[in-house]
Write a protein that holds these residues in place. Structure first.
Motif, PDB file in Angstrom:
ATOM      1  N   LYS A 117      44.535 -34.378 -34.006  1.00  0.00           N
ATOM      2  CA  LYS A 117      44.291 -32.931 -34.083  1.00  0.00           C
ATOM      3  C   LYS A 117      45.325 -32.139 -33.267  1.00  0.00           C
ATOM      4  N   ASP A 118      45.878 -32.800 -32.232  1.00  0.00           N
ATOM      5  CA  ASP A 118      46.907 -32.140 -31.405  1.00  0.00           C
ATOM      6  C   ASP A 118      48.139 -31.739 -32.215  1.00  0.00           C
ATOM      7  N   VAL A 170      44.493 -43.405 -32.594  1.00  0.00           N
ATOM      8  CA  VAL A 170      44.766 -41.963 -32.687  1.00  0.00           C
ATOM      9  C   VAL A 170      43.693 -41.199 -31.911  1.00  0.00           C
ATOM     10  N   ILE A 171      42.448 -41.619 -32.079  1.00  0.00           N
ATOM     11  CA  ILE A 171      41.353 -40.966 -31.350  1.00  0.00           C
ATOM     12  C   ILE A 171      41.562 -41.098 -29.844  1.00  0.00           C
ATOM     13  N   ASN A 172      42.030 -42.273 -29.409  1.00  0.00           N
ATOM     14  CA  ASN A 172      42.235 -42.514 -27.975  1.00  0.00           C
ATOM     15  C   ASN A 172      43.551 -41.958 -27.436  1.00  0.00           C
ATOM     16  N   GLY A 173      44.333 -41.332 -28.309  1.00  0.00           N
ATOM     17  CA  GLY A 173      45.579 -40.716 -27.849  1.00  0.00           C
ATOM     18  C   GLY A 173      46.742 -41.684 -27.676  1.00  0.00           C
ATOM     19  N   PRO A 183      41.162 -43.713 -49.471  1.00  0.00           N
ATOM     20  CA  PRO A 183      39.683 -43.713 -49.420  1.00  0.00           C
ATOM     21  C   PRO A 183      39.120 -44.003 -48.029  1.00  0.00           C
ATOM     22  N   PHE A 184      39.754 -44.923 -47.317  1.00  0.00           N
ATOM     23  CA  PHE A 184      39.326 -45.210 -45.941  1.00  0.00           C
ATOM     24  C   PHE A 184      39.514 -43.961 -45.077  1.00  0.00           C
ATOM     25  N   ASN A 185      40.707 -43.372 -45.161  1.00  0.00           N
ATOM     26  CA  ASN A 185      41.007 -42.210 -44.316  1.00  0.00           C
ATOM     27  C   ASN A 185      40.091 -41.027 -44.599  1.00  0.00           C
ATOM     28  N   ALA A 186      39.720 -40.856 -45.858  1.00  0.00           N
ATOM     29  CA  ALA A 186      38.837 -39.741 -46.208  1.00  0.00           C
ATOM     30  C   ALA A 186      37.494 -39.882 -45.482  1.00  0.00           C
ATOM     31  N   ASN A 192      35.161 -38.224 -38.055  1.00  0.00           N
ATOM     32  CA  ASN A 192      35.797 -37.890 -36.762  1.00  0.00           C
ATOM     33  C   ASN A 192      36.606 -36.603 -36.874  1.00  0.00           C
ATOM     34  N   SER A 193      36.038 -35.619 -37.552  1.00  0.00           N
ATOM     35  CA  SER A 193      36.794 -34.407 -37.851  1.00  0.00           C
ATOM     36  C   SER A 193      37.084 -33.557 -36.605  1.00  0.00           C
ATOM     37  N   ASP A 194      36.427 -33.876 -35.498  1.00  0.00           N
ATOM     38  CA  ASP A 194      36.738 -33.165 -34.249  1.00  0.00           C
ATOM     39  C   ASP A 194      38.056 -33.645 -33.633  1.00  0.00           C
ATOM     40  N   LYS A 195      38.462 -34.888 -33.979  1.00  0.00           N
ATOM     41  CA  LYS A 195      39.657 -35.473 -33.356  1.00  0.00           C
ATOM     42  C   LYS A 195      40.817 -35.666 -34.339  1.00  0.00           C
ATOM     43  N   LEU A 196      40.476 -35.733 -35.629  1.00  0.00           N
ATOM     44  CA  LEU A 196      41.487 -36.115 -36.623  1.00  0.00           C
ATOM     45  C   LEU A 196      41.589 -35.109 -37.759  1.00  0.00           C
ATOM     46  N   VAL A 197      42.804 -34.998 -38.297  1.00  0.00           N
ATOM     47  CA  VAL A 197      43.033 -34.186 -39.491  1.00  0.00           C
ATOM     48  C   VAL A 197      43.516 -35.133 -40.592  1.00  0.00           C
TER      49      VAL A 197
END
Ligand code: ARG
Length: 246
Positions: A117-118, A170-173, A183-186, A192-197
């Motif tokens: 998200k950064d 990615v979540i852990n930076g 499909p997995f990423n979707a 985890n929409s608070d951390k990932l786009v």
């Protein structure tokens, strides 16, 4: 006309004949790739692949034995007859096709990106990530691994044994992005929409097929005709709609 002696010989050696004799189809897959192959709360392996396998087994009148197999050993497992077939979201690639035969594709996917998200707004496609300042996480020995090395060759790549370990980076930076089948990423992205786009424009074209051992036209013929049938009669759509929410 009757079948020739050589046709009968072929049939006796066919995996399809083994399956019918055994009363069971042994399926190699690796749990971890949502929504194709994953564990439910009870620990059972479920998913799109599992339902396709079950429906095919039903048409054969046999049971299904799901054999969870690590990705890097899944083709060797098939080749050494640890299972009859791989149904595991496997992309049909020329390199793999030299070792195994693939059925007709049962779905088409492509690589997409789970971005930290950064970096939202700063990175909008895989091209922007092709820079030595970025670290990409993905899964070893997958087409995501190959696509990352090919299209993001300037970035640093860290490879993991499982999808979830890679995405967690990615979540852990520890990584800027995770590259994997869309499909997995979707699913992972929406969880985890608070951390990932999710950059959800696929940048590769990947038909997924079932893999069987070479030299088995009878088994191949059964599977491809079965796939064509279920695509037309509503069975495929029913299974698809259960696992892929639009
Ligand atoms: N489609 C990708 C590939 O073939 C990933 C498949 C991973 N499948 C799995 N069940 N973990 O390389």
């Amino acid at each position: 006309t009757v079948a020739s002696a050589s046709d009968i010989n072929l049939w006796e050696k066919s995996t399809l004949n083994d399956i019918l004799t055994r009363g069971e189809i042994q399926v190699c897959l690796e749990a971890g790739y949502m929504p194709f192959d994953m564990r439910d709360k009870k620990g059972n392996i479920v998913g799109f692949d599992v339902d396709i396998a079950k429906s095919m087994a039903k048409a054969m009148g046999v049971k299904v034995d799901l054999r969870n197999t690590a990705w890097d050993g899944i083709i060797p497992a098939l080749l050494t007859s640890k299972c009859d077939i791989i149904i595991s979201g496997m992309t049909i690639t020329a390199e793999r096709n030299l070792k195994v035969n693939f059925t007709d594709p049962y779905i088409i996917v492509g690589q997409s990106i789970l971005l930290s998200k950064d970096l939202e707004g700063k990175v909008s496609s895989y091209r922007d990530l092709n820079n030595s300042k970025y670290t990409i996480a993905t899964k070893l020995g997958t087409t995501a691994d190959y696509a990352t090395k090919r299209y993001l060759s300037k970035a640093k790549v860290n490879l993991f044994e499982t999808e979830s370990e890679g995405a967690l980076e990615v979540i852990n930076g520890n990584a800027d992005a995770f590259v994997y089948d869309l499909p997995f990423n979707a699913i992972y992205g929406s969880q985890n929409s608070d951390k990932l786009v999710h950059l959800d424009t696929p940048f590769t074209y990947e038909p997924l097929g079932m893999a069987i051992r070479k030299g088995d036209p009878d088994f191949m013929n059964f599977i491809n005709n079965y796939l064509a049938q279920i695509k037309g009669d509503g069975t495929y759509d029913k299974i698809y709609n259960k696992w892929f929410v639009s």
